[in-house]
Scaffold this motif. Structure first.
Motif, PDB file in Angstrom:
ATOM      1  N   ILE A 231      -0.132  11.288  -1.805  1.00 48.09           N
ATOM      2  CA  ILE A 231      -0.037   9.873  -1.389  1.00 48.09           C
ATOM      3  C   ILE A 231       0.922   9.744  -0.197  1.00 48.09           C
ATOM      4  CG2 ILE A 231       0.545   7.518  -2.142  1.00 48.09           C
ATOM      5  CD1 ILE A 231      -0.159   8.417  -5.025  1.00 48.09           C
ATOM      6  N   GLU A 232       2.022  10.469  -0.263  1.00 50.16           N
ATOM      7  CA  GLU A 232       3.003  10.468   0.831  1.00 50.16           C
ATOM      8  C   GLU A 232       2.334  10.933   2.137  1.00 50.16           C
ATOM      9  OE1 GLU A 232       6.204  13.285   0.173  1.00 50.16           O
ATOM     10  OE2 GLU A 232       7.441  12.433   1.772  1.00 50.16           O
ATOM     11  N   ALA A 233       1.542  12.014   2.047  1.00 49.74           N
ATOM     12  CA  ALA A 233       0.869  12.558   3.235  1.00 49.74           C
ATOM     13  C   ALA A 233      -0.166  11.562   3.769  1.00 49.74           C
ATOM     14  CB  ALA A 233       0.192  13.886   2.888  1.00 49.74           C
ATOM     15  N   HIS A 234      -0.830  10.888   2.858  1.00 48.20           N
ATOM     16  CA  HIS A 234      -1.819   9.875   3.267  1.00 48.20           C
ATOM     17  C   HIS A 234      -1.158   8.831   4.181  1.00 48.20           C
ATOM     18  CE1 HIS A 234      -4.522   6.439   2.955  1.00 48.20           C
ATOM     19  NE2 HIS A 234      -3.515   5.744   2.473  1.00 48.20           N
ATOM     20  N   HIS A 235       0.021   8.365   3.791  1.00 48.15           N
ATOM     21  CA  HIS A 235       0.707   7.345   4.604  1.00 48.15           C
ATOM     22  C   HIS A 235       1.298   7.935   5.889  1.00 48.15           C
ATOM     23  CE1 HIS A 235       0.173   4.124   1.812  1.00 48.15           C
ATOM     24  NE2 HIS A 235       0.680   4.829   0.821  1.00 48.15           N
ATOM     25  N   LEU A 236       1.926   9.098   5.781  1.00 47.01           N
ATOM     26  CA  LEU A 236       2.602   9.659   6.959  1.00 47.01           C
ATOM     27  C   LEU A 236       1.628  10.105   8.039  1.00 47.01           C
ATOM     28  CD1 LEU A 236       5.351  11.845   5.237  1.00 47.01           C
ATOM     29  CD2 LEU A 236       5.743   9.787   6.609  1.00 47.01           C
ATOM     30  N   PHE A 237       0.470  10.640   7.619  1.00 48.37           N
ATOM     31  CA  PHE A 237      -0.442  11.231   8.602  1.00 48.37           C
ATOM     32  C   PHE A 237      -1.767  10.470   8.704  1.00 48.37           C
ATOM     33  CE2 PHE A 237       2.322  14.623   6.870  1.00 48.37           C
ATOM     34  CZ  PHE A 237       3.090  14.821   8.013  1.00 48.37           C
ATOM     35  N   SER A 241      -7.667  10.938   1.077  1.00 46.27           N
ATOM     36  CA  SER A 241      -7.479  11.952   0.032  1.00 46.27           C
ATOM     37  C   SER A 241      -8.341  13.207   0.275  1.00 46.27           C
ATOM     38  CB  SER A 241      -7.833  11.298  -1.310  1.00 46.27           C
ATOM     39  OG  SER A 241      -7.652  12.170  -2.361  1.00 46.27           O
ATOM     40  N   GLU A 242      -9.591  12.999   0.724  1.00 46.07           N
ATOM     41  CA  GLU A 242     -10.509  14.147   0.925  1.00 46.07           C
ATOM     42  C   GLU A 242     -10.002  15.104   1.995  1.00 46.07           C
ATOM     43  OE1 GLU A 242     -11.388  10.720  -0.184  1.00 46.07           O
ATOM     44  OE2 GLU A 242     -12.264  10.691   1.837  1.00 46.07           O
ATOM     45  N   GLU A 321      -6.555   9.478  -8.013  1.00 46.70           N
ATOM     46  CA  GLU A 321      -7.269   8.277  -8.451  1.00 46.70           C
ATOM     47  C   GLU A 321      -6.512   7.023  -8.005  1.00 46.70           C
ATOM     48  OE1 GLU A 321      -9.233  10.335 -12.433  1.00 46.70           O
ATOM     49  OE2 GLU A 321      -7.855   8.640 -12.699  1.00 46.70           O
ATOM     50  N   CYS A 322      -5.200   7.058  -8.131  1.00 45.50           N
ATOM     51  CA  CYS A 322      -4.386   5.901  -7.723  1.00 45.50           C
ATOM     52  C   CYS A 322      -4.517   5.635  -6.230  1.00 45.50           C
ATOM     53  CB  CYS A 322      -2.920   6.133  -8.085  1.00 45.50           C
ATOM     54  SG  CYS A 322      -2.632   5.991  -9.847  1.00 45.50           S
ATOM     55  N   LEU A 323      -4.548   6.706  -5.452  1.00 49.86           N
ATOM     56  CA  LEU A 323      -4.693   6.554  -4.010  1.00 49.86           C
ATOM     57  C   LEU A 323      -6.042   5.902  -3.689  1.00 49.86           C
ATOM     58  CD1 LEU A 323      -3.736   6.985  -1.146  1.00 49.86           C
ATOM     59  CD2 LEU A 323      -4.347   9.391  -1.324  1.00 49.86           C
ATOM     60  N   GLN A 324      -7.075   6.316  -4.428  1.00 50.23           N
ATOM     61  CA  GLN A 324      -8.417   5.763  -4.235  1.00 50.23           C
ATOM     62  C   GLN A 324      -8.462   4.277  -4.613  1.00 50.23           C
ATOM     63  OE1 GLN A 324      -9.744   9.031  -3.674  1.00 50.23           O
ATOM     64  NE2 GLN A 324     -10.915   7.897  -2.170  1.00 50.23           N
TER      65      GLN A 324
END
Ligand code: NAD
Ligand code: MG
Length: 394
Positions: A231-237, A241-242, A321-324
């Protein structure tokens, strides 16, 4: 021998360390002391460790020191009387520490308690070295929007994200196919579920490679840490998720990788010592020396990789799942996890109950889109109340 920063002619960088008594905080202080002439300390904060905070303040001479526990104001004030250092206590004092004019802020408070001070540092456009991943997980979209609005610079301290930051071509994002986060697998990587049910807090915090605070050590043992890091990487970059893969790498030498469309994969390597990623952010954009052991590949001999086992470690699946789902699900995930980890550390629940309680909390709590900081705080609180009732009822 004292080490010098890259540019001895530059004026000292004014720095603040939020959570200076913790594992990341102490490593940061260690680096500042090794480059004493390059840094001027504005503020330090801690929750309750007055003795260490006083020791750090006497050595580093910050202008301001804040303690989160209001009852500890007097002991702190007495211990620092005559030094001219300004003292304050309570959660507002942590925000004040972050608001004071420093160029660089280390956000190393653990948990959602670090959100308000981190946000305060971001809002005034500081360079923010972010260790406090829970702040980004509980209020990711909001925090990133504040970064864009203020022009703050967010530098990831988490070793995986710091590795990716070092090899991520921000100018050619379209050439990036995916990123690969490495995970040590924690102390129970090879343990069956039956045995995992009976592990103790002492076994869980004894990480094979890294020396860290208790909460993140337990998160590494459940692999929730890697889930939070996705989740951290999703926001930073800004990746879905995929495009964020996880691979188990027990030696913790390859800290993470970026895969490009031409098949190239770039990685950052180093010994497992947080002073490397912290030094990267402290000196940024220059590089400063860090007193870590040097990587000796011939001595290490073998680096191994394996796929994560989501049956024994369901936290990884749950975090994805939470990120989705979005809509506050990561906020609930992180808050319930903090409560459950605390329940495990205080021996109220077993190791496998941690993720079960997080999952039950997610099933029961109504999720809503988060429009403001108040929404985040309210949802975080509701998740804490519900998960605490599951801990007590276990
Ligand atoms: P820690 O428990 O060792 O230290 C936490 C610090 O936060 C301490 O200074 C403590 O006084 C302060 N603190 C705790 N609760 C507080 C509260 N309610 N209000 C104000 N201050 C409070 O934790 P750590 O291992 O240093 O981790 C800090 C952050 O960095 C965490 O978010 C963790 O996930 C992240 N991180 C740590 C490491 C590591 O090697 N330790 C690596 C990567 C990321
Ligand atoms: Mg990490």
């Amino acid at each position: 021998m004292a080490m010098t920063a890259c540019n001895p002619a530059a004026p000292p960088r004014r720095v603040t360390v939020l959570g200076s008594t913790g594992s990341v905080g102490q490593n940061t202080i260690d680096l500042i002391e090794r480059h004493r002439e390059a840094y001027d300390v504005e503020a330090l904060t801690a929750r309750s460790n007055v003795d260490l905070l006083v020791e750090q303040a006497i050595r580093l001479r910050p202008r301001f020191v804040a303690i989160a526990e209001p009852d500890l104001y007097l002991p702190l004030k007495n211990a620092l009387s005559g030094t001219g250092i300004e003292i304050a206590a309570g959660s507002r004092a942590l925000v004040e520490a972050a608001e004071r004019p420093s160029d660089w802020v280390m956000a190393a408070i653990v948990g959602a308690a670090g959100l308000a001070p981190t946000l305060a540092a971001v809002r005034r456009g500081a360079i923010v070295a972010l260790a406090n991943k829970e702040a980004l997980i509980c209020a990711g979209s909001m925090l990133m929007a504040e970064v864009r609005a203020s022009g703050a610079t967010l530098l990831p301290v988490d070793s995986e994200h710091n590795a990716i930051f070092q090899v991520f071509d921000f100018e050619r994002r379209e050439a990036i196919e995916r990123i690969i986060l490495t995970a040590s697998g924690g102390p129970f990587r090879e343990l069956g579920l039956d045995a995992m049910a009976n592990v103790t807090p002492e076994q869980a915090v004894a990480h094979p490679n890294w020396d860290m605070g208790a909460k993140i050590s337990v998160d590494s043992a459940t692999l929730m840490n890697k889930g939070l890091e996705v989740i951290e990487a999703h926001h930073l970059f800004t990746l879905p998720s995929e495009q964020i893969e996880v691979v188990i790498h027990p030696q913790s030498v390859v800290h993470s990788l970026v895969a490009y469309v031409d098949g190239s994969v770039l990685a950052q390597l180093g010994p497992p010592d947080m002073r490397t990623p912290i030094a990267y952010t402290l000196g940024w954009p220059a590089r400063i020396a860090a007193p870590t052991s040097r990587l000796n590949l011939a001595e290490i001999g073998q680096l191994t990789f394996e796929a994560p086992d989501e049956t024994r470690f369901p936290a990884l699946r749950l975090a994805r799942e939470c990120l989705q789902i979005g809509d506050g699900a990561p906020t609930v995930l992180s808050a319930a996890n903090e409560v459950a980890v605390n329940g495990f550390l205080t021996r109220k629940i077993g190791f496998l109950d941690i993720v079960r309680i997080v999952e039950r909390t997610l099933e029961r709590i109504p999720l809503l889109p988060l429009g403001s900081l108040d929404d985040v705080t309210a949802l975080d609180k509701a998740a804490r109340v519900l998960s605490a009732s599951f801990v007590e009822g276990a």
